[in-house]
Motif scaffolding. Structure first.
Motif, PDB file in Angstrom:
ATOM      1  N   SER A  21     -32.315  69.230  16.919  1.00  0.00           N
ATOM      2  CA  SER A  21     -32.872  69.502  15.593  1.00  0.00           C
ATOM      3  C   SER A  21     -33.704  68.308  15.101  1.00  0.00           C
ATOM      4  N   LEU A  22     -33.181  67.105  15.283  1.00  0.00           N
ATOM      5  CA  LEU A  22     -33.926  65.901  14.880  1.00  0.00           C
ATOM      6  C   LEU A  22     -35.196  65.729  15.717  1.00  0.00           C
ATOM      7  N   PHE A  23     -35.104  65.995  17.020  1.00  0.00           N
ATOM      8  CA  PHE A  23     -36.288  65.878  17.880  1.00  0.00           C
ATOM      9  C   PHE A  23     -37.372  66.841  17.413  1.00  0.00           C
ATOM     10  N   ASN A  24     -36.967  68.046  17.045  1.00  0.00           N
ATOM     11  CA  ASN A  24     -37.930  69.038  16.578  1.00  0.00           C
ATOM     12  C   ASN A  24     -38.575  68.610  15.272  1.00  0.00           C
ATOM     13  N   GLU A  25     -37.763  68.017  14.415  1.00  0.00           N
ATOM     14  CA  GLU A  25     -38.235  67.621  13.093  1.00  0.00           C
ATOM     15  C   GLU A  25     -39.145  66.391  13.139  1.00  0.00           C
ATOM     16  N   LYS A  26     -38.761  65.376  13.926  1.00  0.00           N
ATOM     17  CA  LYS A  26     -39.450  64.083  13.890  1.00  0.00           C
ATOM     18  C   LYS A  26     -40.202  63.731  15.158  1.00  0.00           C
ATOM     19  N   SER A  27     -39.939  64.402  16.240  1.00  0.00           N
ATOM     20  CA  SER A  27     -40.416  64.134  17.598  1.00  0.00           C
ATOM     21  C   SER A  27     -39.416  63.220  18.304  1.00  0.00           C
ATOM     22  N   PHE A  28     -39.313  63.440  19.590  1.00  0.00           N
ATOM     23  CA  PHE A  28     -38.324  62.749  20.422  1.00  0.00           C
ATOM     24  C   PHE A  28     -38.432  61.231  20.296  1.00  0.00           C
ATOM     25  N   SER A  29     -39.658  60.718  20.377  1.00  0.00           N
ATOM     26  CA  SER A  29     -39.852  59.265  20.406  1.00  0.00           C
ATOM     27  C   SER A  29     -39.466  58.580  19.102  1.00  0.00           C
TER      28      SER A  29
END
Length: 197
Positions: A21-29
């Motif tokens: 969910s966080l990766f989708n929201e902010k991007s993995f990096s």
């Protein structure tokens, strides 16, 4: 399964879902392990018990996807008599699962992570169950006289995988502005016809 093992599995699932969910929201990096820990109200010890790094969360997602192919789709496609039909049904069900169950955010994030040149991509790990399923279809289809014999089974699988990745990458780029389920028929239909004798 005892309470401790059940709790560990739930913690792992909680970390995986929150991280995705966080990766989708902010991007993995842009997401840190500390943010994942804060979001899940767990500890660094809990995180590192289950994952070596945040990249390993994607390995879990790939394993989950491959488990779906093995546990759900293999039995369904085995009902088809011809191997070309098995391939068509597998690809249709695969695109349905990706579109309806995984969704655009997960696919976009997977491609973002897998394009990182600092590590080997899970897409290229040769013993993935997905590759075994496809190889079985191509080998048996060739033996059965359905597929061309001027292409090796390895080459047919490579063509199929590149077509698969191409449609998914395009879908991710276009923010899912077309249906994978509808689009797959035309694109994979051309590919399958090109492989048939």
């Amino acid at each position: 399964m005892n309470k401790r093992a059940t709790k560990a599995l739930l913690t792992k699932k909680k970390i995986t879902e929150a991280a995705l969910s966080l990766f989708n929201e902010k991007s993995f990096s842009r997401v840190t392990v500390d943010e994942i820990i804060k979001e899940t109200n767990t500890s660094k010890g809990a995180f590192y018990t289950h994952f070596k790094s945040k990249h390993d969360i994607f390995l879990e997602k790939f394993k989950e996807i491959d488990d779906y192919y093995v546990n759900e789709l293999v039995d369904i496609i085995a009902k088809e008599g011809r191997y070309a039909d098995r391939l068509e049904v597998f690809l249709r069900l695969q695109m349905t699962y990706i579109e309806r169950d995984l969704g655009w955010d997960v696919i976009r994030t997977i491609y973002e992570v897998e394009l990182n040149t600092e590590r080997d991509s899970f897409f290229l790990i040769p013993d993935r169950p997905l590759y075994s399923i496809l190889m079985d279809i191509f080998e048996n289809g060739q033996k059965n006289g359905e597929f061309r014999d001027d292409l090796s089974t390895e080459k047919m699988m490579e063509i199929c995988l590149r077509t698969m990745r191409g449609i998914l990458y395009d879908w991710a780029l276009r923010k899912a502005d077309f249906s994978l389920v509808e689009e797959h028929g035309e694109l994979f239909g051309v590919m399958i016809r090109g492989m048939k004798k």
